[in-house]
Scaffold this active site. Structure first.
Site, short mmCIF file in Angstrom:
data_model
loop_
_atom_site.label_atom_id
_atom_site.label_comp_id
_atom_site.label_asym_id
_atom_site.label_seq_id
_atom_site.Cartn_x
_atom_site.Cartn_y
_atom_site.Cartn_z
N TRP A 98 0.91 -0.88 -0.18
CA TRP A 98 -0.11 -0.41 0.02
C TRP A 98 0.85 0.99 -0.56
O TRP A 98 1.64 1.48 0.67
CB TRP A 98 -0.75 -0.41 1.26
N TYR A 118 -4.18 -0.45 -5.12
CA TYR A 118 -2.70 -0.17 -4.87
C TYR A 118 -2.58 0.86 -6.10
O TYR A 118 -1.08 1.25 -6.33
CB TYR A 118 -2.22 -0.66 -4.53
N SER A 158 -11.35 -7.48 4.76
CA SER A 158 -10.46 -6.35 5.30
C SER A 158 -11.06 -5.49 5.89
O SER A 158 -12.21 -4.99 5.36
CB SER A 158 -8.95 -6.23 4.72
N LEU A 204 3.04 -0.27 11.78
CA LEU A 204 4.30 0.56 12.18
C LEU A 204 3.58 2.02 12.76
O LEU A 204 4.36 2.80 13.07
CB LEU A 204 5.28 0.93 12.05
N GLU A 209 15.31 -4.87 8.41
CA GLU A 209 14.99 -4.29 9.68
C GLU A 209 13.87 -5.27 9.93
O GLU A 209 13.77 -5.92 10.91
CB GLU A 209 15.38 -3.13 10.08
#
Length: 315
Positions: free
Chosen positions: A24, A52, A158, A209, A265
């Protein structure tokens, strides 16, 4: 690293990788490189969507990865989502066929209804007059036919509230395998987690996040003093700490990045854990939904007059 990747089992018997790459807001021109980097790092789940606007580019990269022998198709878990303009039951199969053509695939591993909202066919914006009545059970019946055809190995939803998911479960012949929702330490979704667990539905967390880098949502999840403190204690980054929280909560995570260093990461969240006494501190983080869906609410033109109705009070 690829050998370490964890999985969660779906109610279909298939396994969904615990860490996936979100696409996205990954712009054309960079999303392909991000997907290629992620697969080479060891990601096995790529989360896509028609809306998207980047599935053609992703498809070209997937084909090259397969042709070059970097990875086999059966080793990847590819998710896509049907957009709101295609939720009229006769349009569902064509929507998936377009996605399969764009992604250059014979099937997707998971196909999701992007929102419990229908928009007028052919429209591109969220004007209230484009919002249409929606018959979720009828659309779901058309989704079930995609499983029967083999073009979607699993189907799900979703942005569904506990109530909307419960209503769908009652009506479904093929139960939803996944509910992909916003989930991160600042929006922990405990009620929805418990419901999904009780029904054998896997919860998958987008924006794990808190969508850093977006301008239209308040995204300071990683600046939480709790997360910063725990990250320092365990010697991990705040992002890794937030992602590991999701895995220990029992849901898969879909961090989005187009930066190879951050992609790497974000994948380094296996083989270690947050100790229980620190994990319990996440309960102190103030809660706020970031992706609210305000465009789908209108007092006269939408089935949902308020945000309370859209989310059935989970707001």
């Amino acid at each position: 690293m690829a050998d370490e990747i964890g999985f969660f089992q779906l109610n279909t018997g298939a396994k969904i990788p615990s860490v996936g790459l979100g696409t996205w807001q990954a712009a054309p021109g960079v999303v392909g490189d991000a997907v290629a980097a992620a697969v080479k790092i060891g990601y096995q789940h790529i989360d896509c969507a028609s809306r998207y606007g980047n599935e053609i580019e992703i498809g070209k990269v997937l084909k090259k990865l397969f042709d070059d022998g970097v990875v086999k198709r059966e080793k990847l878990f590819i998710t896509s989502k049907i957009w709101l303009t295609d939720l009229d039951p006769p349009d569902v199969q064509d929507a998936l066929n377009r996605t399969l053509q764009d992604l250059q695939l014979d099937y997707v591993d998971l196909y999701l209804m992007h929102w419990p909202v229908r928009l007028k066919k052919g429209t591109v914006d969220f004007k209230p007059e484009n919002i249409m009545p929606i018959d979720i059970p009828s659309t779901w019946k058309a989704m079930e036919a995609l499983v029967d055809s083999g073009k979607a190995r699993a189907i799900g939803v979703s942005n569904f509230s506990t109530k909307k998911l419960s209503d769908l479960v009652e009506a479904a012949r093929v139960p939803p395998a996944v509910n992909q929702v916003e989930c991160h330490p600042s929006w922990q979704q405990h009620k929805l987690h418990e419901f999904c667990k009780s029904k054998g539905i896997h919860l998958s967390g987008y924006s794990p996040l808190g969508s850093p880098g977006t301008t239209w949502v308040k995204a300071d999840v990683l600046k939480s003093p709790v997360i910063e403190m725990i990250a320092k204690e365990i010697g991990k980054s705040p992002a890794q700490t937030a992602l590991r929280w999701g895995l220990q909560m029992g849901h898969s995570i879909l961090p989005k990045s187009t930066n190879e260093g951050r992609i790497r990461e974000n994948f380094d969240v296996l083989g270690w854990s947050i100790p229980k006494e620190m994990f319990d501190k996440f309960s102190k983080i103030e809660q706020a939904r970031l992706v609210q869906g305000t465009s789908f609410v209108h007092e006269t033109l939408s089935p949902y007059k308020t945000l309370e109705e859209l989310w059935d009070g989970e707001i």
